[in-house]
Design a protein around this motif. Structure first.
Motif, PDB file in Angstrom:
ATOM      1  N   GLY A  69      43.599  -9.791 -77.715  1.00  0.00           N
ATOM      2  CA  GLY A  69      44.088  -9.849 -76.349  1.00  0.00           C
ATOM      3  C   GLY A  69      45.537 -10.313 -76.308  1.00  0.00           C
ATOM      4  O   GLY A  69      46.041 -10.923 -77.256  1.00  0.00           O
ATOM      5  N   SER A  70      46.223 -10.025 -75.211  1.00  0.00           N
ATOM      6  CA  SER A  70      47.618 -10.447 -75.072  1.00  0.00           C
ATOM      7  C   SER A  70      47.707 -11.767 -74.317  1.00  0.00           C
ATOM      8  O   SER A  70      46.827 -12.120 -73.527  1.00  0.00           O
ATOM      9  CB  SER A  70      48.441  -9.378 -74.357  1.00  0.00           C
ATOM     10  N   GLY A 116      42.241 -11.719 -72.681  1.00  0.00           N
ATOM     11  CA  GLY A 116      43.629 -11.996 -72.370  1.00  0.00           C
ATOM     12  C   GLY A 116      43.825 -13.464 -72.049  1.00  0.00           C
ATOM     13  O   GLY A 116      42.907 -14.136 -71.554  1.00  0.00           O
ATOM     14  N   ARG A 202      48.734   0.851 -77.558  1.00  0.00           N
ATOM     15  CA  ARG A 202      48.778   0.761 -76.092  1.00  0.00           C
ATOM     16  C   ARG A 202      50.217   0.523 -75.659  1.00  0.00           C
ATOM     17  O   ARG A 202      50.875  -0.393 -76.157  1.00  0.00           O
ATOM     18  CB  ARG A 202      47.885  -0.382 -75.619  1.00  0.00           C
ATOM     19  N   SER A 205      54.143  -2.946 -71.137  1.00  0.00           N
ATOM     20  CA  SER A 205      54.032  -3.089 -69.691  1.00  0.00           C
ATOM     21  C   SER A 205      55.124  -2.280 -69.001  1.00  0.00           C
ATOM     22  O   SER A 205      56.096  -1.850 -69.617  1.00  0.00           O
ATOM     23  CB  SER A 205      54.119  -4.562 -69.300  1.00  0.00           C
ATOM     24  N   THR A 213      51.737  -6.247 -65.254  1.00  0.00           N
ATOM     25  CA  THR A 213      50.654  -6.672 -66.137  1.00  0.00           C
ATOM     26  C   THR A 213      50.690  -5.850 -67.416  1.00  0.00           C
ATOM     27  O   THR A 213      51.295  -4.769 -67.471  1.00  0.00           O
ATOM     28  CB  THR A 213      49.284  -6.469 -65.460  1.00  0.00           C
ATOM     29  N   PHE A 215      48.317  -3.911 -70.539  1.00  0.00           N
ATOM     30  CA  PHE A 215      47.247  -2.933 -70.465  1.00  0.00           C
ATOM     31  C   PHE A 215      46.175  -3.248 -71.500  1.00  0.00           C
ATOM     32  O   PHE A 215      46.486  -3.653 -72.622  1.00  0.00           O
ATOM     33  CB  PHE A 215      47.789  -1.522 -70.696  1.00  0.00           C
ATOM     34  N   THR A 216      44.927  -3.024 -71.103  1.00  0.00           N
ATOM     35  CA  THR A 216      43.798  -3.203 -72.014  1.00  0.00           C
ATOM     36  C   THR A 216      43.950  -2.288 -73.231  1.00  0.00           C
ATOM     37  O   THR A 216      44.384  -1.139 -73.106  1.00  0.00           O
ATOM     38  CB  THR A 216      42.483  -2.874 -71.286  1.00  0.00           C
ATOM     39  N   ALA A 224      45.813  -5.293 -76.944  1.00  0.00           N
ATOM     40  CA  ALA A 224      46.334  -5.197 -75.579  1.00  0.00           C
ATOM     41  C   ALA A 224      47.843  -5.374 -75.564  1.00  0.00           C
ATOM     42  O   ALA A 224      48.405  -6.118 -76.365  1.00  0.00           O
ATOM     43  CB  ALA A 224      45.679  -6.257 -74.698  1.00  0.00           C
ATOM     44  N   PRO A 227      51.922  -8.855 -70.592  1.00  0.00           N
ATOM     45  CA  PRO A 227      52.515  -8.821 -69.256  1.00  0.00           C
ATOM     46  C   PRO A 227      53.961  -9.304 -69.287  1.00  0.00           C
ATOM     47  O   PRO A 227      54.428  -9.823 -70.303  1.00  0.00           O
ATOM     48  CB  PRO A 227      51.637  -9.800 -68.477  1.00  0.00           C
ATOM     49  N   SER A 239      45.984  -9.351 -70.997  1.00  0.00           N
ATOM     50  CA  SER A 239      44.958  -8.307 -70.913  1.00  0.00           C
ATOM     51  C   SER A 239      44.057  -8.347 -72.151  1.00  0.00           C
ATOM     52  O   SER A 239      44.469  -8.832 -73.210  1.00  0.00           O
ATOM     53  CB  SER A 239      45.610  -6.932 -70.787  1.00  0.00           C
TER      54      SER A 239
END
Length: 253
Positions: A69-70, A116, A202, A205, A213, A215-216, A224, A227, A239
């Motif tokens: 996660g980010s 996230g 991915r 942002s 935000t 993105f998943t 991810a 943001p 995310s």
């Protein structure tokens, strides 16, 4: 008297008086039991139990761990910005196993995507590990750090790529997450989420100078993206990474 090869195919010895057609019949029947005839495929998107199908000859297993996660970003003041980095993709592995190695059943674990980070300068979580019993294991991608409000700084993307799993014939780490950076009070958004073997990178942002935000991560196992905040914006959460998957293909007689 008839002897057999190490793989069970019969052949006559010099003292064997079996008629040729009987020998060829035995040979065909023995070879038929060693050749792939059908395919059984079991796909696990959540943890469960693999049961070996009847007549199994060889088992091919593909294991993908979850993506990281980010991190989150805090609220910003005038002349400040924040840009959290991206999470890395989960590790991937595959291998060929014999029915004797797998046994009748195997516990399958599918790693979840890392969460996230909460809104604020908070790190995202690592992705979950995936495994096919103890025979093949893969580690999840790393969660990325958040970033504080700043006029000029950088946040380095998660880079462990979920390395360190064991078993199987091939292991591939996930891709690194992209960095977040603030230059002269503006967020520079190349904070993409890292790719995995079964999940694409991915994108970073959005291009807005205000709040965007992340993105998943892309399924399966992608990290991810992070943001970002421009000046005078509210805090934003990170995310989640994408979950993993385990695919077991059995070739049967």
């Amino acid at each position: 008297m008839t002897s057999t090869t190490s793989k069970g195919i019969p052949y006559p010895q010099s003292t064997d008086h079996t008629r040729l057609w009987e020998h060829f019949q035995n040979l065909a029947q023995a070879a038929d039991g060693l050749m792939f005839g059908n395919v059984d495929r079991q796909v696990f998107t959540s943890s469960g139990t693999w049961t070996r199908p009847a007549g199994a000859i060889m088992v091919h297993v593909r294991v993908q761990a979850g993506g990281g996660g980010s991190g989150g970003v805090p609220s910003t003041g005038s002349g400040q910005a924040a840009c959290a980095a991206g999470g890395s993709g989960g590790e991937y592995a595959e291998g060929w196993l014999t029915p004797a190695t797998t046994g009748a059943s195997v516990a399958v674990t599918v790693g979840t995507g890392g969460a996230g980070g909460p809104a604020g300068n908070n790190s995202g979580s690592d992705g979950g590990s995936s495994s096919f019993g103890s025979l093949i294991t893969c580690n999840g991608g790393g969660g990325s750090a958040g970033m504080s409000a700043t006029s000029s700084s950088a946040s380095v993307g998660a880079s462990n790529g979920g390395q360190g799993g064991v078993g199987g014939d091939l292991h591939l780490p996930g891709g690194d997450g992209g960095n977040g950076q603030v230059i002269a009070g503006l967020p520079v958004k190349y904070n993409n989420g890292g790719a995995s073997m079964l999940g694409s990178m991915r994108r970073a942002s959005g291009v807005s100078a205000t709040t965007t935000t992340g993105f998943t991560g892309y399924s399966y196992g992608g990290g991810a993206s992070g943001p970002a905040n421009g000046a005078s914006q509210s805090a934003v959460a990170g995310s989640p990474g994408a979950p993993g998957i385990v695919i077991v293909t059995t070739y049967t007689a």
